[in-house]
Design an enzyme around this catalytic site. Structure first.
Site, mmCIF file in Angstrom:
data_model
loop_
_atom_site.group_PDB
_atom_site.id
_atom_site.type_symbol
_atom_site.label_atom_id
_atom_site.label_comp_id
_atom_site.label_asym_id
_atom_site.label_seq_id
_atom_site.Cartn_x
_atom_site.Cartn_y
_atom_site.Cartn_z
ATOM 1 N N GLU A 60 82.450 -67.000 32.000
ATOM 2 C CA GLU A 60 82.926 -67.597 33.256
ATOM 3 C C GLU A 60 84.197 -68.422 33.076
ATOM 4 O OE1 GLU A 60 79.707 -67.499 32.453
ATOM 5 O OE2 GLU A 60 78.801 -66.384 34.108
ATOM 6 N N HIS A 129 69.486 -70.231 39.332
ATOM 7 C CA HIS A 129 70.065 -69.126 40.110
ATOM 8 C C HIS A 129 69.875 -69.318 41.612
ATOM 9 C CE1 HIS A 129 69.768 -67.218 36.148
ATOM 10 N NE2 HIS A 129 70.591 -66.289 36.561
#
Lengths: 328, 320
Positions: A60, A129
């Site tokens: 990321e 998540h």
């Protein structure tokens, strides 16, 4: 109007902008032949090819940084962070690089970077998540923040984000991807920074963010039909910049406010909306009752459905808040 | 390939510009003329100049918190750089950036960076962009031995490798992450050995020798331009001063060690070599030094005489 899923609306926006401008390219984890983690990108890799729809390593930091470096040097990239929880990994690039570069360097450069990510609970994905972390980005000046709560906006706001010459972060609601809704025929772009009054009413204002828009609309229709209560639903659509005028005007009219946002309640964006409403020049003098917030309760998102459903906001909890404020 | 006299003299002048610029920053800082703090590049000039001597104006660099040298090597204007360090409106960033945040996008300088390792991912993006846009521009990413322990280093070099991007990762191994010697922050002695992990070339050069840096970077730049992908070029160097002005740099290193490295001064060694080779005379060197020193004094004067920004200007320029 045409019926599409929210995910299809996102894909249409990407495809149209990629056809319009060759400098628009998409990178992220599994965005290529796999079609994106949520399957909503299917067909883009086939249409635009490997160079323009490119899988990255699971990195990321590099994804956001690569998008930034490309945006500084002539491209108009769209990068994807699969879950906004993963912003934690890319923290420096988001908070210290993307958000700072234009201002810090004296406005020398434009940063036409779009970062797409997802927020929201409801699928038992647990603590890492399921978060709705848009307020963290709003807290750091320099990145525009978009939270499309309707199908129409999922397309129109994303197109505006891509065309914007500033960094824009678009938080899509993952639970909406497969839901059907209506979007206009033909091409349209929804300007950033303009709230929408989704439904007019005189009794109470709900400021609803992201998926809370549909929940609030459903509740408002029910209360109108059954009890004659008329709720005004305001969807900010863009949190940075925020169209506070539309929100303040609505509260001045109704005198009562509930804010529904899936972010955590402490230091969430709902708190920011309340600050704007009660500040000097806002709607403090027009309030007939205290304000209620419906957000995610202040614990990490739990896994088990009964636990998760208790923690995340719902239509029932919005109704509870509405009745409290109306009954004050 | 034998370098032209002009190129050699250009390298010497650029190194000298950096040295004299930094000496002025040091001096002005001690006189309380400069707000904040400053990390000086003194001792490492051969790295920036040797690398940038291979670049075109439309090539890119990303820089670090110790960035003044990189900027000047890529052609930045000393007046505007100094004015920025002084916090003046005439500075590169209108006084919003300061010493650690100077950029000149018209020269491909994508910015110094206050975060150790922060420029690495950005350099990969510039590399991706050059390849995507079909140009042969390259990007030089300056970073230190300290940054090589950041996760951003791994993610960036890996991505540049797997996408075969035209990025040259120039490691300025000055052997210290602030006060921590390399032997206490990583077990390896050579950062360049990590190239193997990414299946890209890694080379080690004497970072006090501008020609050695030039040559190593020349190969890497040519390879990158021709589509051959990234390289790590590790330059062994040393900062003569502390981490920043105010750190004498004596707590964590011996005086003898510092003095021994100062003997390898990249400017003195290169000037002596050029004089010995007859490229220039000692008198010509003195004249050059005088001219460069005057240029940097003029930069200080420009900065000092420049206006401060108006307070309200702080609210301008966040968005387009």
């Amino acid at each position: 109007m045409r019926e599409v899923t929210y995910g299809e609306a996102v894909r249409e926006a990407l495809a149209e902008e990629m056809r319009r401008d060759k400098m628009v390219a998409l990178i992220g984890e599994d965005v290529g032949p796999y079609g994106g983690n949520f399957g909503i990108l299917k067909g883009l890799w086939e249409e635009f090819g490997e160079e323009r729809v490119r899988d990255t390593p699971i990195s990321e930091v590099a994804i956001v940084g690569a998008g930034l470096g490309a945006a500084l040097t002539g491209m108009r990239p769209v990068v994807e962070i699969m879950f906004c929880d993963f912003m934690g990994v890319a923290g420096d690039q988001l908070l210290n690089q993307v958000a700072k570069i234009r201002y810090m360097f004296g406005g020398q450069v434009e940063v036409p970077l779009t970062i797409r990510t997802t927020l929201g609970g409801g699928r038992s994905s647990a603590a890492q998540h399921s978060q709705s972390l848009h307020a963290i980005i709003c807290h750091v000046p320099g990145i525009k923040v978009v939270v499309p709560g309707t199908h129409e906006d999922a397309k129109g706001l994303l197109k505006a984000a891509i065309r914007d010459n500033n960094p824009v972060m678009v938080f899509e609601h993952k639970m909406m991807y497969n839901k059907k809704g209506f979007i206009p025929e033909g091409e349209y772009v929804t300007p950033l920074g303009q709230a929408a009054v989704r439904r007019e009413g005189k009794d109470l204002t709900i400021v609803a963010i992201s998926s809370m828009v549909y929940e609030s609309m459903a509740l408002a229709e029910e209360l109108s039909a059954k009890e004659g209560i008329e709720i005004e639903v305001v969807d900010p659509r863009t949190l940075v910049p925020l169209d506070e005028e539309t929100i303040i005007n609505s509260v001045r009219k109704t005198g009562r406010l509930v804010v529904a946002d899936e972010g955590h309640e402490t230091c969430g964006f709902a708190a920011e909306i309340i600050r704007r409403v009660v500040k000097v020049g806002g709607a403090f003098d027009y309030l007939d009752a205290p304000i209620e917030v419906v957000g995610t309760r202040d614990v990490p998102l739990p896994f088990s459905p009964p636990l998760e459903n208790y923690v995340i906001p719902s239509k029932a909890r919005i109704e509870e808040a509405v009745r409290k404020v109306l009954g004050y | 390939m034998e370098l032209s006299k002009e190129k050699k003299l250009w390298m010497l002048e650029r190194m000298l510009q950096i040295r004299r610029f930094e000496e002025q920053v040091y001096d002005c800082f001690l006189k309380n003329k400069i707000p904040g703090f400053a990390h000086l590049y003194i001792g490492e000039e051969a790295v920036a100049v040797g690398a940038c001597a291979n670049l075109r104006e439309d090539d890119f660099i990303t820089s670090t918190h110790r960035g003044h040298g990189h900027l000047l090597a890529k052609g930045a204007d000393p007046d505007r750089a100094m004015a920025e360090i002084f916090g003046r409106r005439t500075g590169y960033c209108l006084g919003r950036g300061g010493t650690m945040h100077i950029a000149d996008f018209s020269l491909g300088i994508l910015g110094a960076n206050g975060i150790v390792g922060g420029g690495l991912p950005i350099s990969v993006g510039a590399g991706w962009s050059a390849k995507y846009r079909g140009t042969d521009q390259v990007t030089v990413c300056f970073f230190g031995d300290g940054a090589s322990n950041q996760g951003a280093f791994h993610e960036s070099v890996n991505l540049a490798s797997v996408w075969n991007l035209p990025v040259i990762f120039v490691c300025e191994n000055n052997q210290f992450g602030i006060s921590v010697h390399q032997s206490r922050h990583q077990k390896i002695k050579d950062v360049a050995v990590r190239a193997k992990a990414y299946d890209i070339p890694g080379v080690i050069v004497d970072g006090m020798d501008v020609l050695a840096v030039y040559e190593a970077c020349r190969e890497a730049v040519e390879r990158a331009r021709q589509g051959g992908g990234p390289t790590i070029v590790e330059c062994k160097t040393y900062r003569f001063m502390g981490h920043h002005v105010g750190d004498p740099g004596t707590v964590y290193r011996d005086k003898e060690e510092v003095e021994a490295w100062k003997e390898k001064c990249p400017i003195k060694c290169f000037a002596d070599k050029l004089i010995a080779e007859g490229v220039m005379t000692a008198a010509e060197f003195e004249a050059l030094d005088k001219r460069v020193t005057e240029q940097m004094l003029a930069a200080v004067k420009f900065a000092e005489e420049s206006p401060w920004p108006e307070p309200e200007e702080a609210m301008e320029g966040l968005y387009v």
